[in-house]
Design a protein around this motif. Structure first.
Motif, mmCIF file in Angstrom:
data_model
loop_
_atom_site.group_PDB
_atom_site.id
_atom_site.type_symbol
_atom_site.label_atom_id
_atom_site.label_comp_id
_atom_site.label_asym_id
_atom_site.label_seq_id
_atom_site.Cartn_x
_atom_site.Cartn_y
_atom_site.Cartn_z
ATOM 1 N N ARG A 1 0.812 -1.216 0.000
ATOM 2 C CA ARG A 1 0.000 0.000 0.000
ATOM 3 C C ARG A 1 0.848 1.271 0.000
ATOM 4 N NH1 ARG A 1 -5.152 -0.076 3.830
ATOM 5 N NH2 ARG A 1 -5.379 -1.973 2.587
ATOM 6 N N ASP A 2 2.051 1.180 0.558
ATOM 7 C CA ASP A 2 2.932 2.350 0.535
ATOM 8 C C ASP A 2 3.257 2.781 -0.882
ATOM 9 O OD1 ASP A 2 2.997 2.596 3.251
ATOM 10 O OD2 ASP A 2 5.027 1.819 3.515
ATOM 11 N N ARG A 3 3.278 1.852 -1.826
ATOM 12 C CA ARG A 3 3.549 2.214 -3.222
ATOM 13 C C ARG A 3 2.538 3.246 -3.709
ATOM 14 N NH1 ARG A 3 6.201 -0.362 -7.594
ATOM 15 N NH2 ARG A 3 5.447 0.339 -9.630
ATOM 16 N N TYR A 4 1.293 3.034 -3.363
ATOM 17 C CA TYR A 4 0.237 3.905 -3.869
ATOM 18 C C TYR A 4 0.196 5.221 -3.093
ATOM 19 C CZ TYR A 4 -0.315 -0.611 -5.829
ATOM 20 O OH TYR A 4 -0.012 -1.791 -6.453
ATOM 21 N N ARG A 5 0.651 5.178 -1.847
ATOM 22 C CA ARG A 5 0.803 6.432 -1.108
ATOM 23 C C ARG A 5 1.899 7.290 -1.749
ATOM 24 N NH1 ARG A 5 0.509 2.746 3.561
ATOM 25 N NH2 ARG A 5 -1.574 2.904 4.482
ATOM 26 N N VAL A 6 3.012 6.660 -2.090
ATOM 27 C CA VAL A 6 4.101 7.391 -2.742
ATOM 28 C C VAL A 6 3.634 7.940 -4.090
ATOM 29 C CG1 VAL A 6 6.375 7.146 -3.829
ATOM 30 C CG2 VAL A 6 5.955 6.144 -1.569
ATOM 31 N N LEU A 7 2.939 7.114 -4.870
ATOM 32 C CA LEU A 7 2.471 7.565 -6.182
ATOM 33 C C LEU A 7 1.439 8.685 -6.051
ATOM 34 C CD1 LEU A 7 2.209 4.177 -8.109
ATOM 35 C CD2 LEU A 7 4.001 5.920 -8.266
ATOM 36 N N SER A 8 0.640 8.625 -4.990
ATOM 37 C CA SER A 8 -0.322 9.692 -4.747
ATOM 38 C C SER A 8 0.394 11.019 -4.511
ATOM 39 C CB SER A 8 -1.201 9.335 -3.544
ATOM 40 O OG SER A 8 -2.078 10.393 -3.229
ATOM 41 N N TRP A 9 1.445 10.990 -3.690
ATOM 42 C CA TRP A 9 2.217 12.203 -3.445
ATOM 43 C C TRP A 9 2.984 12.645 -4.689
ATOM 44 C CZ3 TRP A 9 1.436 15.695 -0.021
ATOM 45 C CH2 TRP A 9 0.896 15.370 1.215
#
Length: 214
Positions: free
Chosen positions: A89-97
């Motif tokens: 899920r951190d991948r999508y948090r990073v991509l969101s930012w």
């Protein structure tokens, strides 16, 4: 691989990512005004979009758009954890930012560099940037990085874009967590190497604040 860049422009972000990933990369400087590379090569013949970054792969394919290039480079070196793995899920948090920096910060800076931008629009962009940086500040006050516990591709992009602030006289000094982030990031060996390679700092590892966007 060959990275087409202009010193201090948004191409600095994938340059930093490549060095953080420890990937061999050749730099090709581009004059964005003349659309010529060092040596006189027509950049438009390479990238018809006419802006940096562009990444020429070893098989001759060209990748464009900084966020996509940064993701590609990060995925070539998964052990460096610059972008968490698919399914994390951190991948999508990073991509969101990463998307936030692109759409809400980078694009809001652009009018501030263009001659002839009306005063009302400049003020509107400045107000918007301060509102958006308040959200960044809130995140960095809780976590040292954007979206994950370690330095990542969104951090590299935020560092580059935020370094433009003093060039356009945008005062971000009130955002203490952001300022701490900028100091920490500026001290990273890969960041220092990228800044030196682009001629943005001299021999001393002091972050330069004169970068301009593509």
């Amino acid at each position: 691989m060959k990275l087409f860049y202009s010193p201090g422009a948004c191409s600095l972000a994938p340059h930093i990512v490549a060095l953080e990933a420890r990937l061999p990369i050749e730099l090709q400087r581009v004059n964005l005004a003349s659309k010529r590379c060092v040596g006189g090569i027509d950049f438009l013949a390479i990238n018809p979009k006419g802006y940096v970054p562009a990444l020429l792969l070893d098989d001759g394919e060209l990748l464009t758009e900084g966020p996509a290039i940064s993701q590609y480079l990060a995925d070539l070196a998964p052990a460096r954890n610059l972008l968490p793995a698919i399914g994390n899920r951190d991948r999508y948090r990073v991509l969101s930012w990463l998307s936030f920096v692109r759409s809400e910060l980078h694009k809001s800076f652009s009018p501030l560099f263009k001659p002839g931008t009306p005063d009302w629009l400049q003020q509107d962009r400045r107000n918007l940037l301060l509102q958006r940086y308040a959200l960044v500040e809130e995140q960095l006050a809780k976590q040292a990085h954007l979206g994950s516990d370690v330095f990542n591709i969104a951090d590299a992009y935020l560092f580059v874009v935020s370094s433009w602030a003093t060039k356009v006289n945008l005062d971000l000094s009130g955002f203490s967590a952001l300022q701490g982030f900028m100091r920490r990031t500026a001290s990273r060996p890969a960041v220092i190497s990228a800044l030196r390679a682009e001629g943005l700092i001299a021999a001393t590892p002091i972050a330069d604040q004169t970068a301009t966007p593509a």
